[in-house]
Write an enzyme that holds these catalytic residues in place. Structure first.
Site, mmCIF file in Angstrom:
data_model
loop_
_atom_site.group_PDB
_atom_site.id
_atom_site.type_symbol
_atom_site.label_atom_id
_atom_site.label_comp_id
_atom_site.label_asym_id
_atom_site.label_seq_id
_atom_site.Cartn_x
_atom_site.Cartn_y
_atom_site.Cartn_z
ATOM 1 C CB CYS A 94 -47.668 38.716 10.684
ATOM 2 S SG CYS A 94 -48.899 37.726 11.564
ATOM 3 C CB CYS B 210 -30.262 24.891 16.068
ATOM 4 S SG CYS B 210 -31.538 25.972 15.414
ATOM 5 C CB CYS C 227 -32.255 25.993 8.002
ATOM 6 S SG CYS C 227 -32.593 27.286 9.237
ATOM 7 C CG ASP C 228 -38.920 27.470 9.239
ATOM 8 O OD1 ASP C 228 -39.461 27.299 8.134
ATOM 9 O OD2 ASP C 228 -39.485 28.036 10.192
ATOM 10 C CB CYS D 275 -16.458 34.326 18.501
ATOM 11 S SG CYS D 275 -17.822 35.249 17.782
ATOM 12 C CB CYS E 92 -22.590 33.825 23.318
ATOM 13 S SG CYS E 92 -22.910 34.643 21.748
#
Length: 387
Positions: free
Chosen positions: A19, A255, A276-277, A317, A326
């Site tokens: 991919c 997450c 974390c991936d 933010c 968000c």
């Protein structure tokens, strides 16, 4: 002790497809050793033993890659035998596997159904959008093979959902994709943002997603989903369900919608562990389950530092009225210059247009749960979201 969630990569970054946008191929290229081959059975046993020594309440074990089916069906049959041996506390175990579907046959489908694996099947929409970036190493199309795999999972009554990567091809054609998915009876759909390579400016590749494109995608998909939701025939789309849950005071499961990174234990084929991936790199390796326990790894300084850095909120933010929903999104999408999410404008576009309908669906959901009571959304979340 909280529930334990682990993500195991039994075939490391090895894959049967090529991919174009594969984020894990890019992540693994940043390591000294790009892949660890297929997990040995000795390592598998050590990993399983560590999992059930630590897990107390319940445990979710997900298998991903690369392509996890490259480990072979016998590998997963061995895993189930080891689970029986080491799950001495008899805790509930939720099993999942994310696959490109290329190797799925009747034996695989029957196995996944019998042993209650929730199968995530990667399908990037309609034929033209799927084949744009998801091809074999020889450049061959894969759409027909994946659609056939979906048919097998349905035939054997395996639990499955469709995972679609939002990229420059899929985003503009979401109306066609959504109609096709509804026609196919795909009741559980998950859409994830395409990741650009680590340490690169986003938006420069043929598959790259731009803030404008993502904002339009979210708005169009939600409008389609909202109409079906009012008719009681909407598929489950995790992102929208999580927003509604937040409005009702329910913590999000994803997450990226929590506002900070959580404990996600990623286990590579050699037993090494990462937080974390999206960050399975040498610099963020926490250690190995061959040498350390889960408790030691999760309480390590490197793990705590990784979690703490995601808590920071930029001033802009804090001033934003959409922050309760968000929460500045996934840390991987935040700009290094100011900490603001690359897709900030996307979320503003979406919430500006769709927040009233989200609140409407939240109220309808609350009414169904408490039909005899007046419904008011939790003040801490809903009252700060004016429109």
């Amino acid at each position: 002790m909280p529930s334990l969630n682990v993500l195991i990569k039994p075939a490391s970054s090895l894959c049967s497809l090529n991919c174009s946008y594969c984020f894990y191929r890019d992540v693994s290229s940043h390591r000294q050793t790009s892949h660890s081959g297929i997990m040995s059975l000795d390592t598998l046993e050590q990993v399983v033993q560590r999992i059930f020594e630590y897990a107390d309440m319940e445990c979710t074990i997900a298998w991903q890659g690369g392509e996890p089916t490259l480990a072979g069906l016998s590998f997963f049959q061995t895993y189930l035998e080891l689970e029986k041996i080491y799950n001495r506390k008899k805790i509930p175990v939720h099993r999942a596997i994310q696959t490109n579907g290329f190797a799925l046959d009747e034996k695989w489908a029957a196995f996944l159904a019998e042993h209650h694996f929730l199968t995530g099947l990667s399908l990037d929409g309609i034929k033209s959008t799927h084949n744009a970036f998801r091809r074999t190493g020889q450049g061959e199309d894969t759409f027909s093979s994946v659609l056939a795999a979906a048919g097998l999972l349905k035939q054997y009554r395996a639990d499955y959902n469709i995972l679609t990567v939002i990229n420059r091809e899929t985003a503009p054609k979401i109306r066609e994709i959504y109609a096709f998915f509804q026609e196919q009876g795909f009741h559980y759909q998950q859409y994830i943002v395409c990741l650009d390579p680590l340490e690169e400016e986003p938006g420069l590749h043929p598959w790259s997603l731009t803030p404008k494109l993502y904002g339009s995608f979210l708005t169009e998909l939600f409008e389609l989903w909202y109409r079906d939701a009012l008719k009681g025939r909407a598929p489950y789309i995790r992102q929208f369900e999580n927003y509604i849950g937040i409005l009702l005071g329910v913590p999000p499961e994803a997450c990226e919608q929590s506002g900070s990174c959580g404990y996600q234990t990623v286990i590579e084929a050699d037993g090494s562990v990462y937080p974390c991936d999206f960050y399975v790199t040498d610099s963020l390796c926490l250690g190995s389950l061959k040498e350390s326990s889960f408790e030691e790894l999760q309480h390590s300084l490197k793990q705590q530092t990784f979690l703490e850095r995601s808590v920071f909120l930029p001033v802009d933010c804090k001033k934003c009225r959409f922050l309760p929903l968000c929460r500045n999104g996934c840390y991987r999408h935040r700009r290094e210059t100011d900490g603001i999410n690359f897709f900030c404008e996307s979320y503003k576009t979406f919430f500006e247009q769709c927040l009233p309908q989200l609140k409407e669906l939240a109220c309808l959901a609350a009414v169904k749960k408490q039909p005899s009571k007046a419904v008011k959304l939790p003040a801490s979340e809903a009252d700060s979201l004016t429109y």
